[in-house]
Design a protein around this motif. Structure first.
Motif, PDB file in Angstrom:
ATOM      1  N   LYS A  68       0.835  -1.193   0.000  1.00  0.00           N
ATOM      2  CA  LYS A  68       0.000   0.000   0.000  1.00  0.00           C
ATOM      3  C   LYS A  68       0.876   1.252   0.000  1.00  0.00           C
ATOM      4  O   LYS A  68       2.005   1.242   0.508  1.00  0.00           O
ATOM      5  CB  LYS A  68      -0.905   0.023   1.239  1.00  0.00           C
ATOM      6  CG  LYS A  68      -1.910  -1.120   1.312  1.00  0.00           C
ATOM      7  CD  LYS A  68      -2.758  -1.011   2.567  1.00  0.00           C
ATOM      8  CE  LYS A  68      -3.723  -2.192   2.696  1.00  0.00           C
ATOM      9  NZ  LYS A  68      -4.711  -2.221   1.601  1.00  0.00           N
ATOM     10  N   THR A  69       0.360   2.325  -0.554  1.00  0.00           N
ATOM     11  CA  THR A  69       1.009   3.638  -0.502  1.00  0.00           C
ATOM     12  C   THR A  69       0.163   4.557   0.369  1.00  0.00           C
ATOM     13  O   THR A  69      -1.013   4.773   0.092  1.00  0.00           O
ATOM     14  CB  THR A  69       1.174   4.250  -1.909  1.00  0.00           C
ATOM     15  OG1 THR A  69       1.961   3.370  -2.714  1.00  0.00           O
ATOM     16  CG2 THR A  69       1.861   5.611  -1.823  1.00  0.00           C
ATOM     17  N   ILE A  70       0.764   5.061   1.429  1.00  0.00           N
ATOM     18  CA  ILE A  70       0.062   5.923   2.387  1.00  0.00           C
ATOM     19  C   ILE A  70       0.450   7.376   2.136  1.00  0.00           C
ATOM     20  O   ILE A  70       1.620   7.682   1.904  1.00  0.00           O
ATOM     21  CB  ILE A  70       0.415   5.539   3.838  1.00  0.00           C
ATOM     22  CG1 ILE A  70       0.245   4.029   4.057  1.00  0.00           C
ATOM     23  CG2 ILE A  70      -0.407   6.332   4.831  1.00  0.00           C
ATOM     24  CD1 ILE A  70      -1.153   3.522   3.881  1.00  0.00           C
ATOM     25  N   ASN A  71      -0.533   8.262   2.193  1.00  0.00           N
ATOM     26  CA  ASN A  71      -0.322   9.692   1.962  1.00  0.00           C
ATOM     27  C   ASN A  71      -0.006  10.372   3.297  1.00  0.00           C
ATOM     28  O   ASN A  71      -0.869  10.478   4.168  1.00  0.00           O
ATOM     29  CB  ASN A  71      -1.581  10.300   1.324  1.00  0.00           C
ATOM     30  CG  ASN A  71      -1.394  11.743   0.932  1.00  0.00           C
ATOM     31  OD1 ASN A  71      -0.988  12.571   1.736  1.00  0.00           O
ATOM     32  ND2 ASN A  71      -1.708  12.057  -0.318  1.00  0.00           N
ATOM     33  N   PHE A  72       1.232  10.836   3.449  1.00  0.00           N
ATOM     34  CA  PHE A  72       1.632  11.412   4.730  1.00  0.00           C
ATOM     35  C   PHE A  72       0.918  12.729   5.021  1.00  0.00           C
ATOM     36  O   PHE A  72       0.615  13.028   6.186  1.00  0.00           O
ATOM     37  CB  PHE A  72       3.148  11.624   4.771  1.00  0.00           C
ATOM     38  CG  PHE A  72       3.649  12.105   6.103  1.00  0.00           C
ATOM     39  CD1 PHE A  72       3.575  11.285   7.221  1.00  0.00           C
ATOM     40  CD2 PHE A  72       4.185  13.376   6.259  1.00  0.00           C
ATOM     41  CE1 PHE A  72       4.020  11.729   8.464  1.00  0.00           C
ATOM     42  CE2 PHE A  72       4.641  13.827   7.483  1.00  0.00           C
ATOM     43  CZ  PHE A  72       4.553  12.992   8.598  1.00  0.00           C
TER      44      PHE A  72
END
Length: 344
Positions: free
Chosen positions: A40-44
């Motif tokens: 998954k790619t998490i948006n900081f």
């Protein structure tokens, strides 16, 4: 046994490669039949705003693979990938120095340099260099902590470390909130003694890291080259972690798993130089390794109550122990082989 002309010390790094529009590195043409992990790619930026859906996405990543990408676009940490590139350039200058000059930076402490981190002039393909910059020591005395080349780079290291501190603090806050736990940051106070380090690593040869879970709580990793693999929870098989230029790889470590009553997964991973990674040259990586305050206490994978300091010391010992000894304890893999049902 290493020879007398072998020096021991620590460090993590990265080199530039062609990038695509999306910021991933050009895929290797080497078909090694090993899948690339679907992380998954998490948006900081959304985590900073405590966006509920993004925090839920963070939790889902931490209770499954324990590994995910973190995208810093439009966040207060947006410059971290740029700082990474600059830090890499300084690192390469540092590692290009003669061994004798770098040896003076050895701290003589296991967690700042150990038997598994060495350079053997006679066996260059079986060695690596590892420079560990202590977070607490850097705060107390930068001039004493940093080698001269890094001092000449101004506040590059200090700014990089302070940004990483913010990144892990935000993630700990989000996880505390969604899990309904007391503040996880109370175990990770940056102004207290700990084994939190900025690790700069140079692999000039073929030596790799054996399977392990990270000893600490959270790792913020940048590497622009193939080599990192993770166990997929669904299949129990090793998969490649795609290197990305503008996103960090984040993974959960042992102590964060213990502080959350084992709700989170400490990721089982390794670094190899086979398959598509065999096409890479000199490998570098940069990792900010968050570890709890030395006196923070918890129950480990074997059910024993321990402190963070004692746990770190035990894990560093097992890293360099004979394989027979490694198999007698859950420390190396954090008990995750049993959880995942694999013997990787």
């Amino acid at each position: 046994m290493l020879q007398n002309n072998t020096h021991k010390f620590f460090i993590y790094a990265i080199i530039s490669s062609p990038t695509s529009i999306m910021g991933s590195l050009s895929p290797s043409t080497f078909d090694d039949q090993i899948s690339v992990a679907s992380l998954k790619t998490i948006n900081f930026a959304l985590l900073e705003k405590k966006d509920r859906s993004e925090v839920e996405k963070l939790l889902a990543a931490c209770i499954s693979a324990g590994f995910f990408y973190l995208d810093f676009t439009s966040s207060s940490a947006e410059n971290l990938p740029v700082a990474k590139k600059t830090l890499l350039e300084v690192m390469k200058k540092y590692f290009d120095q003669p061994l004798e000059k770098k040896a003076v930076d050895s701290k003589g402490v296991t967690t700042r340099g150990g038997s598994f981190s060495a350079v053997n002039r006679d066996r260059p393909n079986e060695s690596f260099e590892h420079l560990a910059i202590g977070n607490y020591e850097l705060l107390q005395n930068p001039l004493k902590t940093l080698p001269i080349i890094f001092q000449q780079a101004g506040d590059l290291v200090q700014t990089y470390v302070s940004t990483c501190e913010h990144v892990v603090d935000v993630m700990l806050d989000c996880l505390s909130d969604i899990l309904g736990l007391e503040d996880l940051r109370q175990y990770h106070l940056h102004n207290k003694p700990s084994d939190t380090i900025l690790a700069l690593l140079s692999y000039p040869g073929e030596l790799t890291h054996q399977k392990h879970t990270d000893v600490g709580s959270l790792t913020v990793l940048f590497s622009d080259q193939w080599g990192l693999q993770v166990i997929a929870p669904e299949s129990g098989r090793w998969e490649w972690v795609e290197p990305r230029v503008y996103q960090a790889v984040i993974n959960v470590g042992d102590t964060l798993r213990f502080f959350t009553s084992k709700k989170l997964y400490s990721c089982l991973h390794r670094v190899i130089r086979e398959g598509r990674a065999s096409l890479e040259g000199h490998r570098y990586s940069i990792a900010y390794l968050l570890r709890p305050d030395n006196d923070a206490a918890f129950v480990d994978a074997d059910g024993a109550r321990t402190t963070a300091k004692d746990f770190v010391d035990a894990k560093y010992h097992i890293y360099s122990a004979p394989h027979d000894e490694q198999q007698t304890s859950n420390i190396l893999t954090g008990g995750m082989e049993q959880i995942l049902g694999v013997e990787a």
